[in-house]
Design a protein around this motif. Structure first.
Motif, PDB file in Angstrom:
ATOM      1  N   LEU A 157       0.829  -1.214   0.000  1.00 54.84           N
ATOM      2  CA  LEU A 157       0.000   0.000   0.000  1.00 54.84           C
ATOM      3  C   LEU A 157       0.862   1.262   0.000  1.00 54.84           C
ATOM      4  O   LEU A 157       0.489   2.280  -0.581  1.00 54.84           O
ATOM      5  N   GLN A 158       1.997   1.178   0.674  1.00 57.92           N
ATOM      6  CA  GLN A 158       2.921   2.326   0.731  1.00 57.92           C
ATOM      7  C   GLN A 158       3.665   2.481  -0.590  1.00 57.92           C
ATOM      8  O   GLN A 158       3.910   3.605  -1.047  1.00 57.92           O
ATOM      9  N   SER A 159       4.007   1.357  -1.213  1.00 58.16           N
ATOM     10  CA  SER A 159       4.775   1.413  -2.462  1.00 58.16           C
ATOM     11  C   SER A 159       3.928   1.885  -3.627  1.00 58.16           C
ATOM     12  O   SER A 159       4.422   2.559  -4.542  1.00 58.16           O
ATOM     13  N   GLY A 160       2.641   1.531  -3.617  1.00 57.90           N
ATOM     14  CA  GLY A 160       1.743   1.945  -4.692  1.00 57.90           C
ATOM     15  C   GLY A 160       2.068   1.334  -6.040  1.00 57.90           C
ATOM     16  O   GLY A 160       1.692   1.878  -7.089  1.00 57.90           O
ATOM     17  N   LYS A 161       2.746   0.199  -6.044  1.00 51.59           N
ATOM     18  CA  LYS A 161       3.163  -0.435  -7.310  1.00 51.59           C
ATOM     19  C   LYS A 161       2.045  -1.295  -7.890  1.00 51.59           C
ATOM     20  O   LYS A 161       2.158  -2.521  -7.997  1.00 51.59           O
ATOM     21  N   PHE A 162       0.952  -0.627  -8.225  1.00 48.47           N
ATOM     22  CA  PHE A 162      -0.206  -1.286  -8.842  1.00 48.47           C
ATOM     23  C   PHE A 162      -1.060  -0.198  -9.467  1.00 48.47           C
ATOM     24  O   PHE A 162      -0.929   0.987  -9.126  1.00 48.47           O
ATOM     25  N   ASP A 163      -1.913  -0.604 -10.393  1.00 52.08           N
ATOM     26  CA  ASP A 163      -2.748   0.376 -11.112  1.00 52.08           C
ATOM     27  C   ASP A 163      -4.082   0.633 -10.422  1.00 52.08           C
ATOM     28  O   ASP A 163      -4.540   1.769 -10.351  1.00 52.08           O
ATOM     29  N   LYS A 164      -4.728  -0.439  -9.934  1.00 52.31           N
ATOM     30  CA  LYS A 164      -6.068  -0.331  -9.367  1.00 52.31           C
ATOM     31  C   LYS A 164      -6.171  -1.126  -8.075  1.00 52.31           C
ATOM     32  O   LYS A 164      -5.645  -2.238  -7.972  1.00 52.31           O
ATOM     33  N   ILE A 165      -6.890  -0.565  -7.099  1.00 51.89           N
ATOM     34  CA  ILE A 165      -7.180  -1.262  -5.847  1.00 51.89           C
ATOM     35  C   ILE A 165      -8.689  -1.188  -5.596  1.00 51.89           C
ATOM     36  O   ILE A 165      -9.283  -0.111  -5.685  1.00 51.89           O
ATOM     37  N   ALA A 166      -9.289  -2.316  -5.339  1.00 51.98           N
ATOM     38  CA  ALA A 166     -10.747  -2.393  -5.206  1.00 51.98           C
ATOM     39  C   ALA A 166     -11.177  -2.275  -3.749  1.00 51.98           C
ATOM     40  O   ALA A 166     -10.538  -2.839  -2.851  1.00 51.98           O
ATOM     41  N   VAL A 167     -12.261  -1.539  -3.531  1.00 52.05           N
ATOM     42  CA  VAL A 167     -12.892  -1.436  -2.210  1.00 52.05           C
ATOM     43  C   VAL A 167     -14.400  -1.454  -2.402  1.00 52.05           C
ATOM     44  O   VAL A 167     -14.910  -1.072  -3.456  1.00 52.05           O
ATOM     45  N   ALA A 168     -15.112  -1.906  -1.393  1.00 52.97           N
ATOM     46  CA  ALA A 168     -16.578  -1.853  -1.429  1.00 52.97           C
ATOM     47  C   ALA A 168     -17.043  -0.449  -1.073  1.00 52.97           C
ATOM     48  O   ALA A 168     -16.347   0.293  -0.369  1.00 52.97           O
ATOM     49  N   ASP A 169     -18.215  -0.084  -1.559  1.00 52.51           N
ATOM     50  CA  ASP A 169     -18.793   1.233  -1.286  1.00 52.51           C
ATOM     51  C   ASP A 169     -18.916   1.443   0.226  1.00 52.51           C
ATOM     52  O   ASP A 169     -19.691   0.750   0.888  1.00 52.51           O
ATOM     53  N   PRO A 170     -18.163   2.382   0.787  1.00 51.46           N
ATOM     54  CA  PRO A 170     -18.190   2.563   2.250  1.00 51.46           C
ATOM     55  C   PRO A 170     -19.537   3.042   2.781  1.00 51.46           C
ATOM     56  O   PRO A 170     -19.819   2.904   3.965  1.00 51.46           O
TER      57      PRO A 170
END
Length: 248
Positions: free
Chosen positions: A120-133
């Motif tokens: 999460l700190q590195s951010g070495k990805f394009d997309k991260i999925a989360v459910a609608d809070p």
């Protein structure tokens, strides 16, 4: 004698059928797999039938307010059942915690997510999925974790939002998002990680995900509804719940 036994068996079958009933259950999406297993055991053991609907707790709340014909709600939080009881739409005395959920950061890629969540700190990805809070307690917990870690603003442009935790899991499973916050139960079976890589988020980073069940007004007097609430407290259900990574 044989004819008598056949007649007795038929009479018993009719008697069981006469006492069996059906229960309609609104189930939080994170609890899909364990509830399917529990429902199967419940039907075998009691003869009652279950009709299960899976979705976000917030969506179910709105549907119940608008008269949706559910007998029971298995929520992803403890606030919604309490609110329904306070509003006169559920039986307050029936409320109990059937599971305590755990949040996980998961990727289908075996080496992407490290055991400390440093990805999460590195951010070495394009997309991260989360459910609608706003609709899903697990989504609210994910936002809480990212806020605690100080990465929410950095990751905001990369967020892909699912309506519920099932859709969020699907985004990651199909790799439309490289990783995402899901329920630990969605990526575990019989106490083991199903595939990919995972960080079981420490419970200190988010508010407890106490998941309560409640009898809705429509379910009053329904023998199957009462029996299922009791069954969820029993040893067979608890074993299933533990196997999917929940506490109870």
């Amino acid at each position: 004698m044989k004819r008598f036994l056949l007649s007795l068996a038929a009479s018993l079958a009719v008697a069981v059928s006469a006492h069996a009933s059906e229960v309609s259950v609104a189930v939080a999406a994170n609890f899909t797999a364990p509830m399917q297993k529990i429902a199967s055991l419940f039907e075998q053991d009691t003869g009652h039938k279950t009709t299960l609907a899976f979705g976000s707790t917030g969506r179910f709340y709105a549907q119940i307010k608008n008269g949706a014909p559910f007998d029971l709600l298995l929520s992803a939080d403890d606030e919604t059942p309490a609110k329904l009881a306070k509003e006169g739409l559920a039986v307050d005395a029936s409320r109990f915690t059937y599971a305590i959920g755990k949040l996980a950061l998961w990727s289908k890629q075996p080496s992407l997510v490290d055991a400390q969540g440093q990805v999460l700190q590195s951010g070495k990805f394009d997309k991260i999925a989360v459910a609608d809070p706003k609709l899903a307690p697990y989504g609210a917990a994910a936002v809480e974790v990212m806020t605690q870690l100080g990465v929410l603003n950095t990751l905001r442009p990369k967020l892909v939002q699912g309506e519920n935790i099932a859709q969020t899991h699907q985004f990651v499973a199909t790799q439309n998002a490289q990783l995402g916050f899901v329920a630990l139960s969605q990526v575990m079976a019989d106490g083991r990680l199903v595939e990919g890589s995972v960080w079981a988020v420490p419970a200190t980073l988010y508010s407890p995900l106490r998941q309560d069940a409640v009898l809705l007004n429509k379910g009053q007097g329904n023998a199957a509804a009462a029996a299922l609430l009791q069954y969820l407290k029993g040893d067979k259900a608890r074993e299933v719940i533990r196997g999917f990574g929940y506490e109870h």
